[in-house]
Scaffold this motif. Structure first.
Motif, short mmCIF file in Angstrom:
data_model
loop_
_atom_site.label_atom_id
_atom_site.label_comp_id
_atom_site.label_asym_id
_atom_site.label_seq_id
_atom_site.Cartn_x
_atom_site.Cartn_y
_atom_site.Cartn_z
N SER A 91 -12.91 -11.07 10.34
CA SER A 91 -12.99 -9.77 11.02
C SER A 91 -11.65 -9.06 11.02
N MET A 92 -10.62 -9.75 10.51
CA MET A 92 -9.28 -9.15 10.64
C MET A 92 -9.02 -8.09 9.57
N PRO A 93 -8.32 -7.02 9.95
CA PRO A 93 -8.01 -5.98 8.97
C PRO A 93 -6.88 -6.43 8.04
N GLU A 94 -6.64 -5.66 7.02
CA GLU A 94 -5.48 -5.94 6.16
C GLU A 94 -4.22 -5.77 7.02
N LEU A 95 -3.33 -6.73 6.96
CA LEU A 95 -2.15 -6.71 7.83
C LEU A 95 -0.97 -6.01 7.15
N PRO A 96 0.02 -5.62 7.95
CA PRO A 96 1.12 -4.81 7.41
C PRO A 96 1.78 -5.42 6.16
N GLU A 97 2.02 -6.74 6.20
CA GLU A 97 2.71 -7.36 5.06
C GLU A 97 1.86 -7.24 3.79
N ALA A 98 0.57 -7.49 3.91
CA ALA A 98 -0.31 -7.38 2.74
C ALA A 98 -0.35 -5.95 2.24
N LYS A 99 -0.36 -5.01 3.19
CA LYS A 99 -0.36 -3.59 2.81
C LYS A 99 0.90 -3.24 2.05
N ARG A 100 2.03 -3.69 2.58
CA ARG A 100 3.29 -3.36 1.92
C ARG A 100 3.33 -3.91 0.50
N ARG A 101 2.86 -5.14 0.34
CA ARG A 101 2.88 -5.71 -1.01
C ARG A 101 1.94 -4.93 -1.93
N ARG A 102 0.79 -4.52 -1.39
CA ARG A 102 -0.15 -3.76 -2.21
C ARG A 102 0.45 -2.41 -2.61
N TYR A 103 1.08 -1.74 -1.65
CA TYR A 103 1.69 -0.44 -1.95
C TYR A 103 2.84 -0.60 -2.94
N GLU A 104 3.57 -1.68 -2.78
CA GLU A 104 4.70 -1.93 -3.68
C GLU A 104 4.17 -2.08 -5.10
N ASN A 105 3.04 -2.78 -5.23
CA ASN A 105 2.46 -2.99 -6.56
C ASN A 105 1.92 -1.71 -7.18
N MET A 106 1.71 -0.68 -6.34
CA MET A 106 1.27 0.61 -6.88
C MET A 106 2.44 1.35 -7.49
N GLY A 107 3.64 0.81 -7.31
CA GLY A 107 4.81 1.45 -7.88
C GLY A 107 5.51 2.40 -6.90
N LEU A 108 5.11 2.37 -5.64
CA LEU A 108 5.78 3.22 -4.65
C LEU A 108 7.15 2.65 -4.32
N SER A 109 8.07 3.51 -3.92
CA SER A 109 9.41 3.04 -3.54
C SER A 109 9.31 2.29 -2.22
N MET A 110 10.29 1.40 -1.97
CA MET A 110 10.25 0.61 -0.74
C MET A 110 10.27 1.50 0.50
N GLN A 111 10.97 2.61 0.42
CA GLN A 111 11.01 3.54 1.55
C GLN A 111 9.60 4.08 1.86
N ASP A 112 8.88 4.46 0.79
CA ASP A 112 7.50 4.93 0.95
C ASP A 112 6.63 3.81 1.51
N VAL A 113 6.80 2.63 0.93
CA VAL A 113 5.98 1.48 1.31
C VAL A 113 6.12 1.20 2.80
N ILE A 114 7.36 1.14 3.26
CA ILE A 114 7.61 0.81 4.67
C ILE A 114 7.08 1.91 5.57
N PHE A 115 7.29 3.14 5.14
CA PHE A 115 6.81 4.26 5.96
C PHE A 115 5.29 4.24 6.11
N LEU A 116 4.61 4.10 4.99
CA LEU A 116 3.14 4.21 5.02
C LEU A 116 2.50 3.05 5.77
N ALA A 117 3.10 1.85 5.66
CA ALA A 117 2.50 0.69 6.31
C ALA A 117 2.91 0.58 7.77
N ASN A 118 3.84 1.42 8.18
CA ASN A 118 4.35 1.31 9.55
C ASN A 118 3.28 1.55 10.61
N ASP A 119 2.45 2.55 10.37
CA ASP A 119 1.44 2.94 11.36
C ASP A 119 0.07 2.77 10.71
#
Lengths: 143, 547
Positions: B363-391
Motif C-alpha cells: 500500500s506504500m507510495p513511491e518514496l522520495p529516494e526511489a523518486k529521486r533515482r527515477r528522476y535522475e535516470n530521466m536525465g534531470l539535473s540533481m537540483q531539479d531532482v531534489i526540488f521535484l521530489a521534495n514535496d
C-alpha cells in the motif's frame, strides 16, 4: 514496590538454563538494579539482595520516616522473597513468552473517536484548576 | 523550496562561495565547515546570518582542523491519527486546553489502555520506509518518571523490543552544499505516547498543564551516530519529514511540534576511535536551526578541546537560543536516569503477521529516494531532482504531467520556474491551483509544435493557474496563435523599420545593440505572437540593409 518486583522478575528467569537466548538477554536488560549478578546458583528464597528502602522510596516520591522505613523493610523483603520462591518453579518445558497472559487475536482498537462525555466530572476531580489549565507547582525549565 | 537553510539558498553569492567549502565535507571524517562560534565573539548576534557565515568561514575551517564531530538524532514524529494511542479521545492541535481528555489519558485508577490499530499501521509503514527489520512480536514497557505533564507517572513506550530496528535512510545533499549521496543508519523505531504540554504562568509562581496531547501517539526514530555536520543532520531531519508526509503518517510540522529532533553532538580528534562526551541539543524549530545549532555546538566543543579544556564538555542537555544563535546549558545529567522500565502489564504484545506486513508494503507510495533515482535516470539535473521530489504534491503533479506525454526537462522547468514563482507569490500549494497536469502538458506541446511562442505560453500559464480552462480555449479566445508566416512577419518588420528611421540610421552607423529595440517593437506590434526565431532571422536580414 513495583520497582522491587521489577528487578525481581528478570532473576526469576535465570533459574532455568537459557534456551531462548534472545528473549532472555532482553529480559535482563529490563533490570535496573546496578548490582545485577547473574548467579543462578544463588537463586532461591532469600537469595535476592535486600531492598534498598530509601532508594525505593525516593524513586516513588514517597517520604518515609526512619521508623516507617524500619516498619516497611521486612514487608517488602517478604514480597521479594516471594519472587525468590517463584524461581524454584521448573520452566524447563515452558515456551518463553514476551508477555504473560497473551490472548492472541486482535486486541486493537479502531481509530474512531469517542469523546468522553463526562468531562465536567474530570475537571471537578482536579486538585487544582485554573481554567482552562491544570495548575501545578512551579516547574523550572531553565536553571 | 522546502529544503534546509532557506536563507542560504536565497543568497546566490553565499553559496557560490560555500561550494568549495562544502565539497570538502564530502569525505565524512572531516567536517570542514562550522559557522558562527568564532563570529559570535566579534559580531553582534543579531547581525545577518549570511555575513557571519561568510566572515567566519575561514576561521571555522581552520578551527575544525584535526577534529571531527559525531552526530546522532532522536526524532519524535507525532502521528496524525484521529484518536490517541490508548484511548478514544480525538486529538486536534489547537483545541481548547484540557478539552480532549478522558480517565484513561488522565491516568485515573482502574482505567485500561487499548492500542489504536492505526498506530501499528503507521509504525510498520515508517519502519519499512526506513528499511528496517520489523519485529513480528514486540511489546510495550513503562518508562517511569515524575513530571506534571505525565499524569500516570509513566510513559507507555517500547524498551527492549521495538517494533522496527536496524534500518537506514538514503538522501541527497543539496547541490548548494556540495551535493553527494548519504546513507545514515537507523538504530530503531518504536511506538510511544506523548506527554501533555507544560506552560509557565507569567508570574512564574506556578505552572499550567494542558493534557490534550497526553496519550497522542508518537514514533521515536533513533539514528546511528552517522552524521558529521550540521547540514547532514538537517538533511536527515528533512528526509524524515518527507517520508512522514509521503506516507501520510503525520504532518511533520516542526512549528506545531509534530516533528521534534533532539540531536546528540560530540567531537573527537580525528583518528580517535572512541566518541567524545556527547551533549544533547534541543529546541530547534526548523531544519535551518538544527544545522546552525549543531555547527555552533561543534565549534564550542572544538574550541574547548583546543584550549585543553575538554573536561569542560560534560554530558548535559543544552537549549538552542535562536535570538543569540548559541546553545545554553539546560540541565546537567545526574548520572543515568533510572526509568525502572518494566513490561506494561495492561497491554498484550503486538503480534504481526507476514500477510499484514506485505499488505502494508504494497500500500506504500513511491518514496522520495526511489523518486529521486527515477528522476535522475530521466536525465534531470540533481537540483531539479531534489526540488521535484521534495514535496510529494509537486512530484505528483510532475509525474501526472509526464503521463500526459510532456517532456521531462520542459515540465520540470515550468514547474520549478513560473509555477513555483506563482505559488510563492500567492502562498498557495500546487494542489490548490486550477492548472491541471493535462493542461501543462498541452501548453508544453503547443509551444513545441509552434502553435504559440514561449512568451505567450507564460501568459496562458498565468491565466490557467488563476482561472482554469484549457490551453486551446485560451488560445482561441484571445487569438494567440503564433505568427509563423514569414511574409506576415516581414510586413511587420518593414513597418517597424519605417516607423523608426532615426534608430535605423543609428543602427546602420554601428549601434548594433539597437537590434534588441527593433525586435521588441516587432514583437509588440505582433501582440507578442510573432515566432521569435523567424522574427530574429527576418529582422537581422532587413537590418543588414538588404532593402
Amino acid at each position: 514496590m513495583l520497582s522491587a518486583a521489577a528487578s525481581g522478575i528478570p532473576r526469576l528467569r535465570w533459574a532455568a538454563p537459557p534456551r531462548h537466548t534472545l528473549a532472555r538477554t532482553q529480559w535482563l536488560l529490563l533490570s535496573s538494579s546496578p548490582t545485577r549478578t547473574p548467579a543462578p546458583a544463588a537463586a532461591g528464597p532469600g537469595g535476592l539482595e535486600p531492598p534498598d528502602l530509601p532508594r525505593l522510596a525516593k524513586s516513588a516520591r514517597i517520604s518515609l520516616s526512619p521508623e516507617e522505613a524500619e516498619e516497611f523493610s521486612p514487608k517488602i523483603q517478604q514480597v521479594v522473597d516471594w519472587f525468590g520462591q517463584l524461581q524454584a518453579v521448573d520452566l524447563e518445558c515452558i515456551e518463553p513468552s514476551l508477555r504473560a497472559g497473551t490472548a492472541a487475536g486482535s486486541s486493537l482498537r479502531e481509530d474512531r473517536p469517542e469523546p468522553f462525555a463526562n468531562r465536567d466530572a474530570i475537571i471537578e476531580a482536579l486538585p487544582s484548576y485554573d481554567d482552562p489549565y491544570i495548575k501545578v507547582p512551579r516547574v523550572l525549565n531553565k536553571e | 523550496m522546502a529544503l534546509t537553510l532557506l536563507r542560504g539558498i536565497r543568497t546566490p553569492t553565499l553559496f557560490r562561495t560555500n561550494v568549495g567549502l562544502f565539497c570538502t565535507a564530502r569525505h565524512p571524517p572531516l567536517a570542514h565547515f562550522t559557522t558562527r562560534a568564532g563570529g559570535m565573539q566579534t559580531t553582534e548576534p543579531k547581525a545577518a546570518p549570511k555575513s557571519i557565515q561568510q566572515a567566519t568561514k575561514e576561521a571555522a575551517e581552520h578551527k575544525t582542523r584535526g577534529f571531527e564531530a559525531v552526530i546522532g538524532i532522536e526524532t519524535h514524529v507525532q502521528l496524525s491519527t484521529i484518536t490517541k494511542a490508548f484511548c478514544s479521545c480525538p486529538y486536534n492541535y489547537g483545541s481548547q486546553p484540557n478539552s480532549t481528555v478522558c480517565p484513561t489519558c488522565m491516568g485515573h485508577p482502574g482505567t485500561l489502555p487499548v492500542l489504536n490499530a492505526k498506530v501499528v499501521d503507521c509504525a510498520v509503514k515508517l519502519g519499512l520506509a526506513l528499511n528496517c527489520e520489523i519485529s513480528m512480536t514486540s511489546k510495550f514497557d513503562r518508562k517511569q518518571y515524575f513530571y506534571p505533564d505525565l499524569p500516570k507517572g509513566y510513559q507507555i513506550s517500547q524498551f527492549d523490543i521495538p517494533i522496527a530496528e536496524k534500518g537506514y535512510l538514503d538522501l541527497d545533499l543539496p547541490v548548494e552544499f556540495g551535493g553527494g549521496h548519504r546513507r545514515f543508519g537507523i538504530t530503531r523505531v518504536h511506538m510511544e505516547e506523548d506527554a501533555g504540554k507544560l506552560l509557565h504562568s507569567e508570574s512564574g509562581s506556578y505552572s499550567q498543564v494542558d493534557l490534550n496531547r497526553a496519550g497522542v501517539p508518537l514514533l521515536e526514530i533513533v539514528s546511528e551516530p552517522d552524521m558529521r555536520t550540521g547540514i547532514e543532520a538537517a538533511e536527515y531531519g528533512a528526509e524524515i519529514q518527507r517520508l512522514v508526509r509521503y506516507l501520510g503518517v503525520g504532518n511533520g510540522n516542526m512549528q506545531e511540534g509534530s516533528l521534534r529532533c533532539d540531536v546528540n553532538v560530540s567531537v573527537r580528534p580525528i583518528g580517535q576511535p572512541e566518541f567524545g562526551t556527547k551533549v544533547e541539543v534541543k529546541n530547534m524549530n526548523s531544519f535551518s536551526e538544527i544545522s546552525r545549532a549543531i555547527d555552533y555546538e561543534i565549534s564550542r566543543q572544538i574550541l574547548l578541546h583546543k584550549e585543553s579544556q575538554a573536561d569542560q564538555i560534560v554530558q548535559e542537555t543544552r537549549l538552542w537560543d535562536e535570538s543569540s544563535q548559541k546553545t545554553f546549558t539546560m540541565r546537567k545529567k545526574e548520572g543515568l536516569a533510572d526509568y525502572r522500565y518494566f513490561p506494561e502489564p495492561d497491554l498484550p504484545e503486538v503480534v504481526l503477521t507476514s500477510e499484514y506486513i506485505d499488505e502494508i508494503r504494497n500500500s506504500m507510495p513511491e518514496l522520495p529516494e526511489a523518486k529521486r533515482r527515477r528522476y535522475e535516470n530521466m536525465g534531470l539535473s540533481m537540483q531539479d531532482v531534489i526540488f521535484l521530489a521534495n514535496d510529494d504534491n509537486v512530484a505528483h503533479f510532475f509525474d501526472a504531467t509526464l503521463e500526459r506525454g510532456a517532456d521531462a526537462k520542459l515540465a520540470a522547468n515550468w514547474i520549478m520556474g513560473d509555477i513555483t514563482a506563482y505559488l510563492k507569490n500567492e502562498k498557495l500549494s500546487i494542489d490548490e491551483i486550477k492548472l491541471t497536469p493535462l493542461e501543462l502538458s498541452e501548453l508544453i506541446a503547443s509551444i513545441k509544435n509552434g502553435t504559440i511562442n514561449g512568451k505567450i505560453g507564460k501568459e496562458i500559464l498565468v491565466e490557467l493557474i488563476a482561472k482554469g480552462g484549457t490551453v486551446k480555449s485560451v488560445i482561441e479566445e484571445k487569438d494567440l496563435v503564433q505568427i509563423a508566416d514569414p511574409a506576415a512577419i516581414e510586413a511587420i518588420v518593414d513597418q517597424v523599420l519605417a516607423d523608426n528611421p532615426k534608430q535605423l540610421e543609428q543602427y546602420r552607423a554601428g549601434k548594433t545593440k539597437l537590434q534588441g529595440f527593433f525586435a521588441g517593437q516587432v514583437m509588440k506590434a505582433s501582440k507578442g505572437k510573432a515566432s521569435p526565431v523567424l522574427l530574429n532571422k527576418i529582422l537581422a536580414e532587413k537590418l543588414k540593409g538588404n532593402q
